[in-house]
Design an enzyme around this catalytic site. Structure first.
Site, PDB file in Angstrom:
ATOM      1  N   CYS A  60    -140.552  16.296  57.680  1.00  0.00           N
ATOM      2  CA  CYS A  60    -139.606  16.441  58.690  1.00  0.00           C
ATOM      3  C   CYS A  60    -138.993  18.130  58.717  1.00  0.00           C
ATOM      4  O   CYS A  60    -138.223  18.519  59.347  1.00  0.00           O
ATOM      5  CB  CYS A  60    -138.252  15.675  58.287  1.00  0.00           C
ATOM      6  SG  CYS A  60    -138.743  13.688  58.659  1.00  0.00           S
ATOM      7  N   CYS A 102    -133.740  16.165  54.326  1.00  0.00           N
ATOM      8  CA  CYS A 102    -135.148  15.216  53.578  1.00  0.00           C
ATOM      9  C   CYS A 102    -136.405  15.545  54.312  1.00  0.00           C
ATOM     10  O   CYS A 102    -136.449  15.693  55.516  1.00  0.00           O
ATOM     11  CB  CYS A 102    -134.394  14.109  53.329  1.00  0.00           C
ATOM     12  SG  CYS A 102    -134.144  13.379  54.881  1.00  0.00           S
ATOM     13  N   HIS A 111    -134.075  13.682  66.307  1.00  0.00           N
ATOM     14  CA  HIS A 111    -134.899  14.238  65.352  1.00  0.00           C
ATOM     15  C   HIS A 111    -136.372  14.277  65.698  1.00  0.00           C
ATOM     16  O   HIS A 111    -137.194  13.380  65.680  1.00  0.00           O
ATOM     17  CB  HIS A 111    -134.836  13.331  64.167  1.00  0.00           C
ATOM     18  CG  HIS A 111    -135.478  13.750  63.029  1.00  0.00           C
ATOM     19  ND1 HIS A 111    -135.856  14.902  62.795  1.00  0.00           N
ATOM     20  CD2 HIS A 111    -135.689  12.869  61.818  1.00  0.00           C
ATOM     21  CE1 HIS A 111    -136.466  15.058  61.533  1.00  0.00           C
ATOM     22  NE2 HIS A 111    -136.555  13.829  60.933  1.00  0.00           N
ATOM     23  N   GLY A 138    -140.611  13.826  53.882  1.00  0.00           N
ATOM     24  CA  GLY A 138    -141.520  12.735  53.673  1.00  0.00           C
ATOM     25  C   GLY A 138    -141.963  13.057  51.859  1.00  0.00           C
ATOM     26  O   GLY A 138    -142.222  14.152  51.926  1.00  0.00           O
TER      27      GLY A 138
END
Length: 397
Positions: A91, A383, A353, A385
């Protein structure tokens, strides 16, 4: 030391990341090409001067395969001499692209570079890239014999650890939509959104310029009726502490989008007669527990603040990606952050997102917000993965 400055930052308005979404009829190469074209055109920059294009994209398969950043710049009409690369830090991919771009300028390797990102979650659904194969291998299985979990379970575990109840999560999610709605109505997004011509499901051409994922009527009371998304008997037995309260309403939606940031040395900005809007102040990237997965923004923020010589109170705004409501709430608790400064224009729960685009989308919104409010320092973190996070501090000029 050479400073890396932000000259401009643009994004597409979000599209729902499913068939029928506003951007779902547009090839992802064209989504990225559109913001690349827009950022050079609105600054009167000859693209031949761009030393590199560094893009983020998570699902690099199918229409997003084979270095989509290079495909996009060629589609945008950039000279063939301009190179590009596409990176994946989950992300945070385009936030990492911005780090690499700015660090290249600071090192003297670049004068002008574009950091960008794209994701079409309607056309390349999340989970496509492993093509049904084991992406972890035997070493990961040996190190974590009980198995790692997907992000929805991690969000539940964060809720349990920080004792975040359903009412708190839903109230935060509703606030995200309300803030984004108010921001749009005030014109706060007008300078960052570039309109794009799209074709809808009925074959009609129109202009897309309003975030499709924002729901101004969202209220916590309405979200309270949604069912938990991730509970299974297997996970419930393994994690008896999990409260099972993560729903579509307090999670970020599947999203299509693209964004781009024009980064230069101060010297190159002066030579091109362009005015820097902000400078990169400090960087950090850090790993954390891959089972909890979404907690790394906490230590990453501590590290970037230490490197910057700043405190959380010195910052005027923080963009903390709202993958799930527990993420920014746990972060704010641990950092002692001011809730009014946290995602002040709404976050990913409302604005969407689009995985590979979110990093430069957050940066775009942060730059514009600091300018609009006269703020000096802004923080961006998200945050990622497998338990990672980037953190960036910028200073408005």
């Amino acid at each position: 030391m050479t400073e890396a400055v932000i000259v401009d930052a643009v994004r597409l308005a979000s599209g729902k990341g499913k068939p029928g979404g506003a951007l779902s009829g547009t090839h992802p190469v064209e989504l990225l090409a559109h913001v690349l074209r827009a950022i050079v055109e609105r600054n009167g920059l000859d693209p031949v001067r761009v030393d590199d294009v560094i893009g983020g994209c998570v699902q690099q398969v199918g229409e997003q395969a084979l270095n989509i950043s290079r495909s996009a710049l060629l589609s945008a009409g950039f000279p063939e001499s301009v190179p590009a690369t596409t990176i994946d830090r989950q992300c945070g991919s385009s936030q990492q692209a911005a780090h690499f771009a700015a660090q290249g300028v600071i090192a003297g390797a670049y004068d002008i570079v574009i950091a960008c990102g794209v994701e079409s979650m309607s056309r390349i659904p999340m989970g496509t890239s492993p093509i049904g194969q084991d992406a972890s291998g035997p070493g990961i299985a040996a190190r974590y014999p009980e198995g790692l979990v997907h992000q929805g379970i991690s969000a539940e575990l964060i809720s349990a650890k920080w004792k975040l109840d359903r009412e708190t999560l839903d109230a935060y999610a509703a606030q995200s939509h309300q803030r984004a709605t108010a921001a749009a109505a005030s014109g706060a997004f007008d300078n960052e959104i570039v309109p794009i011509a799209v074709t809808d499901a009925d074959g009609r051409r129109n202009e897309h310029r309003v975030d499709e994922t924002v729901r101004g009527t969202t209220r916590a009371e309405g979200l309270a009726g949604l069912r938990p998304s991730f509970r299974t008997d297997e996970f419930a037995a393994r994690f008896p502490e999990a409260p099972w309260q993560i729903t579509p309403g307090n999670s970020s939606p599947l999203t299509d989008g693209a964004s781009a940031v024009l980064i230069m040395s101060k010297k190159a900005a002066a030579e091109t007669k362009l005015t820097p809007r902000a400078r990169f102040h400090s960087f950090a990237v850090l790993g954390d527990d891959p089972l909890m997965m979404l907690t790394a923004p906490i230590p990453a923020t501590r590290r970037v603040l230490a490197r910057a010589g700043l405190s959380i109170d010195d910052l005027d705004a923080y963009e903390v990606n709202e993958a799930f409501a527990p993420v920014p709430l746990a972060w704010a608790h641990e950092l002692g952050a001011d809730p009014a400064k946290l995602n002040p224009l709404g976050g990913a729960i409302a604005l969407g997102h689009a995985l590979g685009s979110s990093g430069t989308r957050l940066l775009t919104t942060l730059v514009n917000h600091l300018e609009a409010t006269g703020g000096r320092y802004g923080l961006q973190t998200m945050c990622e993965g497998a338990g990672m996070a980037n953190a960036t501090i910028i200073e408005r000029l």
